[in-house]
Motif scaffolding. Structure first.
Motif, short mmCIF file in Angstrom:
data_model
loop_
_atom_site.label_atom_id
_atom_site.label_comp_id
_atom_site.label_asym_id
_atom_site.label_seq_id
_atom_site.Cartn_x
_atom_site.Cartn_y
_atom_site.Cartn_z
N LEU A 18 11.69 1.47 -13.95
CA LEU A 18 10.58 1.64 -13.02
C LEU A 18 10.66 0.62 -11.90
O LEU A 18 10.43 -0.56 -12.13
CB LEU A 18 9.25 1.51 -13.76
CG LEU A 18 8.99 2.51 -14.89
CD1 LEU A 18 7.67 2.18 -15.56
CD2 LEU A 18 8.99 3.93 -14.35
N PRO A 19 10.97 1.03 -10.68
CA PRO A 19 10.94 0.09 -9.56
C PRO A 19 9.53 -0.48 -9.40
O PRO A 19 8.54 0.23 -9.54
CB PRO A 19 11.30 0.98 -8.36
CG PRO A 19 12.07 2.12 -8.95
CD PRO A 19 11.42 2.37 -10.28
N GLY A 20 9.45 -1.75 -9.12
CA GLY A 20 8.15 -2.37 -8.94
C GLY A 20 8.08 -3.70 -9.65
O GLY A 20 8.65 -4.69 -9.19
N VAL A 21 7.39 -3.76 -10.78
CA VAL A 21 7.21 -5.00 -11.52
C VAL A 21 8.50 -5.36 -12.26
O VAL A 21 9.02 -4.54 -13.01
CB VAL A 21 6.05 -4.87 -12.52
CG1 VAL A 21 5.84 -6.17 -13.26
CG2 VAL A 21 4.77 -4.47 -11.79
N SER A 22 8.99 -6.57 -12.07
CA SER A 22 10.26 -6.96 -12.70
C SER A 22 10.09 -7.28 -14.17
O SER A 22 9.00 -7.64 -14.62
CB SER A 22 10.86 -8.17 -11.98
OG SER A 22 10.16 -9.35 -12.33
N GLY A 23 11.21 -7.19 -14.91
CA GLY A 23 11.18 -7.53 -16.32
C GLY A 23 10.83 -8.99 -16.52
O GLY A 23 10.14 -9.36 -17.48
N ALA A 24 11.31 -9.85 -15.62
CA ALA A 24 11.01 -11.28 -15.73
C ALA A 24 9.52 -11.54 -15.57
O ALA A 24 8.96 -12.41 -16.25
CB ALA A 24 11.79 -12.05 -14.66
N LEU A 25 8.87 -10.79 -14.68
CA LEU A 25 7.43 -10.94 -14.51
C LEU A 25 6.70 -10.56 -15.79
O LEU A 25 5.78 -11.26 -16.24
CB LEU A 25 6.93 -10.07 -13.35
CG LEU A 25 5.42 -9.97 -13.16
CD1 LEU A 25 4.80 -11.34 -12.97
CD2 LEU A 25 5.09 -9.06 -11.97
N ILE A 26 7.12 -9.47 -16.41
CA ILE A 26 6.50 -9.03 -17.66
C ILE A 26 6.69 -10.09 -18.74
O ILE A 26 5.77 -10.42 -19.49
CB ILE A 26 7.10 -7.69 -18.12
CG1 ILE A 26 6.71 -6.58 -17.13
CG2 ILE A 26 6.61 -7.32 -19.52
CD1 ILE A 26 7.38 -5.25 -17.40
#
Length: 310
Positions: A175-183
């Motif tokens: 999913l383009p948008g929120v990065s895995g690192a942010l999660i």
């Protein structure tokens, strides 16, 4: 080989994006023109391939295995995966250092990455129907709420939670948008998983000098658990996205791009909340330069990859 090298380099860009709390690897896949190919390749995975490989002594089973592997676009996935893995190992340590030493510059850079990505993909947005308008609002709202969530406490994590974290974080690749690192940061797992990853790397290097195998096992179990969770999440989410793109392409792409716009809340709040932030010309100027560098990196990537297809 030139085509595979191009895919590898795109994987490096995707991995770098996923390793930083800003734009996602899925966004980079969209910008570099490989998003739908990635979705199609992953979604075509058939669990029966395992049985086909185990029964490779049978000519029919070998033929079925070759057919499934061809549908999965294996050379493409291997080259892309190698690039992603290379970048993740190289970048995670830099992000941890940057968040501690230069948070204003780091999050300013992330803001530039996300904002420029949304601009580059603006042509994918369509709000000509009520459904598409709803998709845009939903995408923005989801990312905005996630980006404003409070970070959880850090520390050692039970393996079942590591598995679930992998399933959730891998969505950033799809999913383009929120990065895995942010999660991972919002779940309070970024530093723990980053330390486990680099612990495995250092322990493997240490084996050459007579290091202990036990030093590899402890962090290795954490990394493998995360990867298994990520694999399960990847294979399930990709099928949902592939179906959505096939049946509701315009609304799906609008939702995905809107995720990026909503995610801008995260770098803004982290910049203002940083201990080194102050409303002075020097700090504000440095942040703006970081924004321009991040945005310029995306625009340069978009420009240079227009003709690099495989």
């Amino acid at each position: 080989m030139r085509g595979l090298l191009t895919v590898y380099l795109k994987g490096v860009c995707m991995g770098s994006a996923d390793a930083v709390p800003g734009v996602s690897g899925g966004t980079i896949a969209l910008i570099t023109g490989i998003y739908e190919r990635l979705i199609s390749a992953v979604a075509s995975f058939d669990p029966r391939i395992v049985l086909n490989i185990l029964r490779a002594y049978d000519p029919d089973e070998r033929a079925n295995a070759r057919r499934i592997l061809s549908e999965m676009d294996i050379p493409f996935l291997l080259a892309l995966g190698a690039g992603i893995a290379t970048a993740v190992v190289a970048v995670t340590g830099l992000v941890t250092w940057g968040s501690e030493q230069h948070p204003v510059l780091l999050y300013g850079f992330f803001f530039g990455l996300i904002a420029a990505s949304a601009i580059v993909l603006y042509d994918e947005v369509s709000v000509s129907t009520p459904g598409q308008v709803g998709a845009a609002i939903a995408g923005f709202a989801v990312a905005f709420l996630i980006a404003g969530a409070t970070e959880s406490a850090t520390g050692a994590t039970p393996l079942p939670l590591v598995f679930v974290t992998g399933m959730v974080a891998i969505s950033a690749m799809i999913l383009p948008g929120v990065s895995g690192a942010l999660i991972l940061m919002l779940l309070g797992q970024y530093n723990y998983l980053s330390e486990s990853l680099h612990g495995v790397k250092d322990a493997l290097v240490g084996l050459a000098d007579g290091g202990s195998v036990a030093a590899v096992v402890t962090p290795g179990i954490v990394v493998v658990t995360f990867m298994v969770g990520a694999l399960v999440g990847l294979l399930t989410i990709s099928k949902v996205v592939a179906w959505a793109l096939e049946h509701y392409r315009a609304a799906t792409l609008t939702f995905l791009v809107s995720l990026m716009v909503g995610a801008l809340r995260f770098p803004v709040e982290k910049t203002v909340a940083a201990s080194t932030f102050a409303w002075t010309p020097t700090v504000i100027g440095g942040a703006l330069v970081a924004v321009l560098v991040g945005g310029g990196a995306v625009l340069l990537l978009d420009h240079t990859t227009d003709d690099l297809d495989y």
